[in-house]
Design an enzyme around this catalytic site. Structure first.
Site, PDB file in Angstrom:
ATOM      1  N   ARG A 176     -41.746 -28.371  18.546  1.00  0.00           N
ATOM      2  CA  ARG A 176     -40.356 -28.804  18.767  1.00  0.00           C
ATOM      3  C   ARG A 176     -40.081 -29.201  20.226  1.00  0.00           C
ATOM      4  NH1 ARG A 176     -41.456 -29.110  14.370  1.00  0.00           N
ATOM      5  NH2 ARG A 176     -40.471 -28.182  12.531  1.00  0.00           N
ATOM      6  N   SER A 226     -32.994 -26.856   9.370  1.00  0.00           N
ATOM      7  CA  SER A 226     -33.331 -25.506   9.825  1.00  0.00           C
ATOM      8  C   SER A 226     -32.522 -25.184  11.078  1.00  0.00           C
ATOM      9  CB  SER A 226     -34.827 -25.408  10.142  1.00  0.00           C
ATOM     10  OG  SER A 226     -35.588 -25.613   8.987  1.00  0.00           O
ATOM     11  N   GLU A 296     -32.292 -24.213  16.736  1.00  0.00           N
ATOM     12  CA  GLU A 296     -32.947 -25.518  16.781  1.00  0.00           C
ATOM     13  C   GLU A 296     -31.900 -26.616  16.890  1.00  0.00           C
ATOM     14  OE1 GLU A 296     -35.748 -27.830  13.660  1.00  0.00           O
ATOM     15  OE2 GLU A 296     -36.518 -25.931  14.368  1.00  0.00           O
TER      16      GLU A 296
END
Length: 303
Positions: A176, A226, A296
């Protein structure tokens, strides 16, 4: 409202591509967010650069979005310019086993183009709701595949206004993250390297992953995917479920009963509802397990 600045934006991208007081709930998959002062949709790298230069000269904040699939905008909106790279900046072409694609193209559209040309390697991204640009910034991935697996080159605009083309090794893609995120680069386009495959097998794999998503993820509700990054050695959804937080809600925001790693908008959630829920879940998990969950989803505006 700064009329001179507004006129300048209209001169750069055309008045049809500039909106004032634009509701950001219409431009995020969470369907949440107040109004942005200015909302522009440039069609070329030059227009993007000129808009950013105008913002800098006027001392007005700016932020780039794609499909808004990983974004929570404050209930107060955004005091500045939203630069949207979406359908207005989404050219896509195939040459041999390479796909050249602009930042605003959807991952799903890119995967469909790969299928049409019997190219394999991009099936994992077919169901991710974001754009190429956003996916490259965060090295998006799913079901064992990541953007770093298929990216050959990325052309970016630096904060100083310089255009650079970076090779795979220079992108420093990790979980990420990427050099694009760390240095504040803006993705313009990318070249993806795939392989020739069997069209039926590619289609079957895409269908298989689609069925997994439909069965396991709360796609019927607005969300930002998510909500938390995967903590090392754990799964965020399982930690949340084991903590007894399945279905936990604050206002219209709820921990999905279908997949505890998702925070969903049940219909009338505010950004404040979502951030309070995230805070409570994070605190509860830290107290019970010692694990600190990291969101996130990106926050934009004042919270």
């Amino acid at each position: 409202m700064n009329q001179d600045f507004l006129n300048q934006l209209c001169e750069i991208v055309g008045s049809d591509h500039v909106c004032v007081d634009e509701p950001m709930k219409d431009h995020t998959t969470f369907r949440i967010g107040g109004n942005a002062d200015y909302f522009v949709s440039p069609h070329s790298a030059k227009e993007i650069g000129d808009v950013i230069e105008a913002c800098k000269n006027a001392g007005i904040p700016w932020y780039v979005i794609g499909n808004g699939s990983n974004l929570l905008v404050s209930d107060r909106g955004f005091r500045g310019v939203i630069i949207r790279l979406f359908k207005n900046f989404a050219m896509l072409s195939v040459e041999g086993e390479e796909i050249r694609v602009q930042a605003g193209a959807l991952l799903s559209r890119t995967a469909k183009k790969a299928l049409e040309h019997e190219l394999t390697g991009f099936e994992f991204a077919a169901g991710i709701p974001g754009t190429i640009g956003g996916a490259l910034v965060m090295n998006a991935g799913a079901y064992g595949g990541e953007m770093k697996d298929v990216t050959k080159f990325v052309t970016v605009l630096t904060p100083e206004g310089k255009v650079l083309t970076l090779g795979k090794e220079e992108l420093e893609m990790g979980y990420r993250t990427s050099i694009i995120a760390r240095k504040g680069y803006l993705v313009l386009e990318a070249v993806l390297g795939l392989q020739k495959g069997d069209k039926e097998q590619i289609a079957a794999r895409m269908e298989e992953l689609k069925e997994k998503r439909v069965s396991k993820q709360p796609l019927e509700y607005p969300s930002a995917g998510s909500t938390f990054k995967r903590p090392e050695g754990y799964f965020a959804g399982k930690l949340i479920m084991d903590a007894g937080l399945r279905g936990f809600s604050v206002g219209g925001a709820q921990v999905s009963e279908k997949h505890c790693g998702f925070v969903i908008n049940t219909g009338d959630a505010t950004a404040k509802d979502v951030t309070e829920l995230i805070k409570t879940v994070t605190e509860r998990i830290r107290e019970q397990t010692g694990v600190t969950l990291e969101p996130e989803v990106k926050l934009l505006g004042e919270f």
